[in-house]
Scaffold this motif. Structure first.
Motif, mmCIF file in Angstrom:
data_model
loop_
_atom_site.group_PDB
_atom_site.id
_atom_site.type_symbol
_atom_site.label_atom_id
_atom_site.label_comp_id
_atom_site.label_asym_id
_atom_site.label_seq_id
_atom_site.Cartn_x
_atom_site.Cartn_y
_atom_site.Cartn_z
ATOM 1 N N SER A 129 -5.933 3.971 0.841
ATOM 2 C CA SER A 129 -6.252 4.880 -0.306
ATOM 3 C C SER A 129 -4.578 4.775 -1.159
ATOM 4 C CB SER A 129 -7.081 5.624 -0.025
ATOM 5 O OG SER A 129 -6.278 6.572 0.763
ATOM 6 N N ASN A 130 -3.306 4.827 -0.157
ATOM 7 C CA ASN A 130 -2.256 4.704 -0.366
ATOM 8 C C ASN A 130 -2.112 4.007 -2.331
ATOM 9 O OD1 ASN A 130 -1.229 7.266 1.155
ATOM 10 N ND2 ASN A 130 -1.452 5.846 2.899
ATOM 11 N N ALA A 131 -1.601 4.938 -2.807
ATOM 12 C CA ALA A 131 -0.481 3.513 -4.158
ATOM 13 C C ALA A 131 -0.186 4.173 -4.947
ATOM 14 C CB ALA A 131 -2.217 3.698 -4.568
ATOM 15 N N SER A 132 0.548 3.505 -5.727
ATOM 16 C CA SER A 132 1.505 4.509 -6.341
ATOM 17 C C SER A 132 1.090 3.806 -8.034
ATOM 18 C CB SER A 132 3.245 3.943 -6.633
ATOM 19 O OG SER A 132 3.422 2.789 -7.243
ATOM 20 N N ALA A 173 -0.359 0.285 -8.349
ATOM 21 C CA ALA A 173 0.763 -1.013 -7.166
ATOM 22 C C ALA A 173 -0.625 -0.520 -5.689
ATOM 23 C CB ALA A 173 1.853 -0.830 -7.067
ATOM 24 N N THR A 174 -0.575 -0.937 -4.757
ATOM 25 C CA THR A 174 -1.764 -1.419 -3.261
ATOM 26 C C THR A 174 -1.162 -2.225 -3.139
ATOM 27 O OG1 THR A 174 -3.365 -2.818 -3.907
ATOM 28 C CG2 THR A 174 -3.728 -0.195 -5.112
ATOM 29 N N LEU A 175 -1.213 -1.999 -1.968
ATOM 30 C CA LEU A 175 -0.821 -3.086 -0.834
ATOM 31 C C LEU A 175 -1.641 -3.505 -0.166
ATOM 32 C CD1 LEU A 175 0.960 -0.491 1.640
ATOM 33 C CD2 LEU A 175 1.827 -1.942 0.549
ATOM 34 N N SER A 176 -1.631 -5.178 -0.336
ATOM 35 C CA SER A 176 -2.699 -5.602 -0.708
ATOM 36 C C SER A 176 -3.727 -6.203 0.833
ATOM 37 C CB SER A 176 -1.967 -7.145 -1.087
ATOM 38 O OG SER A 176 -3.028 -8.246 -1.483
ATOM 39 N N VAL A 177 -4.977 -6.780 0.837
ATOM 40 C CA VAL A 177 -5.549 -6.937 1.774
ATOM 41 C C VAL A 177 -5.364 -8.077 1.347
ATOM 42 C CG1 VAL A 177 -6.373 -4.949 2.570
ATOM 43 C CG2 VAL A 177 -7.790 -6.370 1.492
#
Length: 193
Positions: free
Chosen positions: A95-98, A44-48
Motif C-alpha cells: 500500500s506504500n506509494a507517492s 507511483a506504486t511498486l508494480s506487481v
C-alpha cells in the motif's frame, strides 16, 4: 446542463483560489494550497505486474481534498478506486506509494510563463500509503470527490468502486529556488490552504 454549470462554477472558484498563492516561506500552507488547487495527481506504486514486478509505476488519478473554493479542503487526498485498476492491484500487495500534484495543471503556471519543471510552478510530493476509508469517512470522501468529478457518480457499478485516502507520512515542497522543503504531516494539517 446542471453538471456543466456546477463544473463552470467550480472552475471559477478554483481560478480565484489559484490567484492567491501562498508565499514560499509558508511551505505547509503551500502544500495544502497546491493539493486543494489540483484535481488529479501522479500516483507511483511498486508494480506487481508481470515484467514490471518491483519497479516503480506511475499512473494518473483523479483526487480531491474537498469541494472547490478558497475555504474548502481537509488536506486529505481522497480517491475513487476499483480493484480492476492496475495500480490498485499493486497497492493490494504493497500500500506504500507517492503522490505528486503540481500547479502545472492549473492556469497559474501558464499565466506566468512557468515551465512545469520550473520550481516557481509549485509541486508537492506526498509519501505514504493508500487506505480504504471507513463508513464514517465515506460520506466526506464522496462529497469531496463527486463535487469535483461529477462523472464519477455514473461510472459502472459492477466495477465495485470504493473510496480511499492517501495516508500522508512525508511531504516535500518544491515552490521556489534553493531545493526541496520538508513539511511534517502535523505542520501540514495545522494550517489552512
Amino acid at each position: 446542463m446542471a453538471r456543466l454549470l456546477l463544473l463552470c462554477a467550480a472552475s471559477a472558484l478554483l481560478l480565484a483560489a489559484v490567484a492567491a498563492i501562498p508565499p514560499p516561506e509558508e511551505a505547509a500552507r503551500m502544500a495544502r494550497f497546491v493539493l486543494h488547487s489540483c484535481d488529479w495527481g501522479a500516483l507511483a506504486t511498486l508494480s506487481v505486474q508481470e515484467g514490471l514486478r518491483g519497479r516503480p509505476f506511475a499512473n494518473i488519478f483523479s483526487l480531491s481534498d474537498g469541494p472547490p473554493g478558497p475555504r474548502g479542503g481537509s488536506g486529505v487526498p481522497y480517491l475513487y478506486l476499483t480493484d480492476m485498476e492496475i495500480s490498485v492491484q499493486d497497492l493490494e500487495v504493497n500500500s506504500n506509494a507517492s503522490l505528486t500534484v503540481s500547479l502545472a495543471q492549473t492556469p497559474y503556471c501558464k499565466k506566468h510563463g512557468y515551465d512545469p519543471q520550473n520550481p516557481l510552478c509549485a509541486h508537492i510530493i506526498f509519501v505514504g500509503s493508500i487506505v480504504k476509508v471507513n463508513d464514517s469517512e465515506a460520506g466526506l470522501a464522496k462529497k469531496a470527490l463527486f463535487s469535483r468529478h461529477p462523472e464519477m457518480e455514473s461510472w459502472p457499478k459492477d466495477h465495485n468502486w470504493f473510496f480511499a485516502k492517501f495516508n500522508i507520512t512525508n511531504i516535500w515542497v518544491l515552490d521556489y529556488f534553493g531545493g526541496l522543503k520538508i513539511v511534517t504531516p502535523e505542520e501540514y494539517y495545522s494550517v489552512k490552504p
